[in-house]
Design a protein around this motif. Sequence first.
Motif, PDB file in Angstrom:
ATOM      1  N   ILE A   6      73.659   3.097   0.897  1.00 37.19           N
ATOM      2  CA  ILE A   6      75.071   3.242   0.503  1.00 37.19           C
ATOM      3  C   ILE A   6      75.926   2.113   1.096  1.00 37.19           C
ATOM      4  CG2 ILE A   6      77.100   4.736   0.747  1.00 37.19           C
ATOM      5  CD1 ILE A   6      75.106   7.159   0.758  1.00 37.19           C
TER       6      ILE A   6
ATOM      7  N   THR B 123      81.541   8.674   6.175  1.00 36.54           N
ATOM      8  CA  THR B 123      80.503   9.296   5.350  1.00 36.54           C
ATOM      9  C   THR B 123      80.060  10.624   5.947  1.00 36.54           C
ATOM     10  OG1 THR B 123      79.727   7.122   4.654  1.00 36.54           O
ATOM     11  CG2 THR B 123      78.269   8.982   4.242  1.00 36.54           C
TER      12      THR B 123
ATOM     13  N   SER C 156      71.613  -1.396   4.359  1.00 35.81           N
ATOM     14  CA  SER C 156      70.737  -0.596   3.487  1.00 35.81           C
ATOM     15  C   SER C 156      71.542   0.436   2.703  1.00 35.81           C
ATOM     16  CB  SER C 156      69.713   0.113   4.387  1.00 35.81           C
ATOM     17  OG  SER C 156      68.898   1.004   3.659  1.00 35.81           O
TER      18      SER C 156
ATOM     19  N   THR D 289      68.208   6.355  -1.738  1.00 37.45           N
ATOM     20  CA  THR D 289      68.255   5.286  -0.726  1.00 37.45           C
ATOM     21  C   THR D 289      67.018   5.433   0.174  1.00 37.45           C
ATOM     22  OG1 THR D 289      69.336   6.598   0.976  1.00 37.45           O
ATOM     23  CG2 THR D 289      70.790   5.492  -0.606  1.00 37.45           C
TER      24      THR D 289
ATOM     25  N   ASP E  11      75.301  -3.614  11.388  1.00 40.76           N
ATOM     26  CA  ASP E  11      74.071  -2.819  11.379  1.00 40.76           C
ATOM     27  C   ASP E  11      73.319  -3.048  12.685  1.00 40.76           C
ATOM     28  OD1 ASP E  11      72.622  -1.431   8.640  1.00 40.76           O
ATOM     29  OD2 ASP E  11      71.402  -1.592  10.463  1.00 40.76           O
TER      30      ASP E  11
ATOM     31  N   ALA F 261      75.451  -4.349  15.797  1.00 41.19           N
ATOM     32  CA  ALA F 261      76.045  -3.377  16.712  1.00 41.19           C
ATOM     33  C   ALA F 261      75.359  -2.042  16.553  1.00 41.19           C
ATOM     34  CB  ALA F 261      77.544  -3.225  16.426  1.00 41.19           C
ATOM     35  N   ASP F 262      75.294  -1.332  17.674  1.00 39.67           N
ATOM     36  CA  ASP F 262      74.812   0.047  17.667  1.00 39.67           C
ATOM     37  C   ASP F 262      76.065   0.915  17.701  1.00 39.67           C
ATOM     38  OD1 ASP F 262      73.956   2.591  18.272  1.00 39.67           O
ATOM     39  OD2 ASP F 262      72.541   1.960  19.826  1.00 39.67           O
ATOM     40  N   VAL F 263      76.277   1.693  16.658  1.00 42.91           N
ATOM     41  CA  VAL F 263      77.545   2.431  16.560  1.00 42.91           C
ATOM     42  C   VAL F 263      77.642   3.588  17.559  1.00 42.91           C
ATOM     43  CG1 VAL F 263      78.135   1.799  14.188  1.00 42.91           C
ATOM     44  CG2 VAL F 263      76.651   3.786  14.595  1.00 42.91           C
TER      45      VAL F 263
ATOM     46  N   LYS G  79      77.518  16.439  10.018  1.00 34.31           N
ATOM     47  CA  LYS G  79      78.343  16.058   8.872  1.00 34.31           C
ATOM     48  C   LYS G  79      79.562  16.974   8.746  1.00 34.31           C
ATOM     49  CE  LYS G  79      75.912  12.518   7.596  1.00 34.31           C
ATOM     50  NZ  LYS G  79      76.472  11.168   7.791  1.00 34.31           N
TER      51      LYS G  79
ATOM     52  N   ASN H  47      79.858   4.592   8.121  1.00 36.53           N
ATOM     53  CA  ASN H  47      78.824   5.105   7.221  1.00 36.53           C
ATOM     54  C   ASN H  47      77.437   5.198   7.839  1.00 36.53           C
ATOM     55  OD1 ASN H  47      77.465   5.280   4.423  1.00 36.53           O
ATOM     56  ND2 ASN H  47      76.670   3.358   5.259  1.00 36.53           N
TER      57      ASN H  47
ATOM     58  N   TYR I 168      71.663  17.942  11.245  1.00 38.79           N
ATOM     59  CA  TYR I 168      72.290  17.020  10.292  1.00 38.79           C
ATOM     60  C   TYR I 168      73.531  17.653   9.669  1.00 38.79           C
ATOM     61  CZ  TYR I 168      72.645  13.739   6.360  1.00 38.79           C
ATOM     62  OH  TYR I 168      73.084  12.805   5.448  1.00 38.79           O
TER      63      TYR I 168
ATOM     64  N   VAL J  90      71.282  10.821  -2.645  1.00 38.19           N
ATOM     65  CA  VAL J  90      71.376   9.454  -3.182  1.00 38.19           C
ATOM     66  C   VAL J  90      70.037   8.748  -2.987  1.00 38.19           C
ATOM     67  CG1 VAL J  90      72.737   7.324  -3.156  1.00 38.19           C
ATOM     68  CG2 VAL J  90      73.751   9.443  -2.292  1.00 38.19           C
TER      69      VAL J  90
END
Length: 249
Positions: free
Chosen positions: A18, A137, A16, A188, A37, A57-59, A157, A85, A153, A186
């Motif tokens: 970016i 990201t 999805s 999205t 994803d 995969a679950d990151v 970041k 990302n 958040y 962005v």
Amino acid sequence: MQRLQDRVAVITGAGSGIGLATARRFAEEGAKVVCVDLDEPTGAKAADEVGGLFVRADVTSEDDVVRMYQTAFDTYGSVDIAFNNAGISPPDDDSILETGLDAWRRVQEVNLTSVYLCCKHVIPYMRRQGKGSIVNTASFVAVMGSATSQISYTASKGGVLAMSRELGVQFAREGIRVNALCPGPVNTPLLQELFAKDPERAQRRLVHIPVGRFAEASEIAAAVAFLASDDASFITGAEFLVDGGISGA
Ligand code: NAD
């Protein structure tokens, strides 16, 4: 010869926004793309579209992260580019006074711990190759904060930004570049979902963007392709803002 010809690129959150736009851009530039994803239908669709490989995969799972790079290596013989990302938006009321510990921890886990896991497990491949490019990201809020109350958040970041700087410096002599991508808002699904809950927030954000609009994901993907490529050979440990001028306003 295209800029990313035959480079093997692993993109997380490729189903999805970016990530998807970057999968398309990387493929156009000649890369072999591994689309990772959590969401199988969208991730598999993305891989299909770009002629790449899908790995569900679950990151946030170390086993999954190890497996996704191993699969990329076993299939294509190298891992040249990692675009870390995948991420989630802030919980509904993400002010310091309201955010609960569980919500805070969840955001750190998906947005920050995942990047730690991805860097930790991709760097050994790049070290052996003596070369590699990692793009993590972050967000413009990591640089300038946010007036819209998104503490978990923004903090996550900020961590991505600091980690990218540190790794960029640490591995520079080994030919591994690590940069933090800092997009502005962005257009999205992540942003649309946030603004659907709070339409006024969209208007408040828009006012502060000098170019007067939100970015399209393809505009962010163009910057990622540059950072991933040898055109950015002297750029490492950088915060790379693609924000329509927000941070300068
Ligand atoms: P998106 O919601 O469109 O895409 C995110 C993708 O990540 C989805 O496909 C989702 O399934 C996947 N994902 C989520 N959790 C995962 C997990 N645990 N394991 C594997 N995959 C997972 O979001 P987007 O707007 O494209 O955002 C991508 C990145 O850009 C995020 O890190 C986000 O924080 C960051 N970002 C977005 C904006 C924006 O305005 N959209 C601005 C700055 C930074």
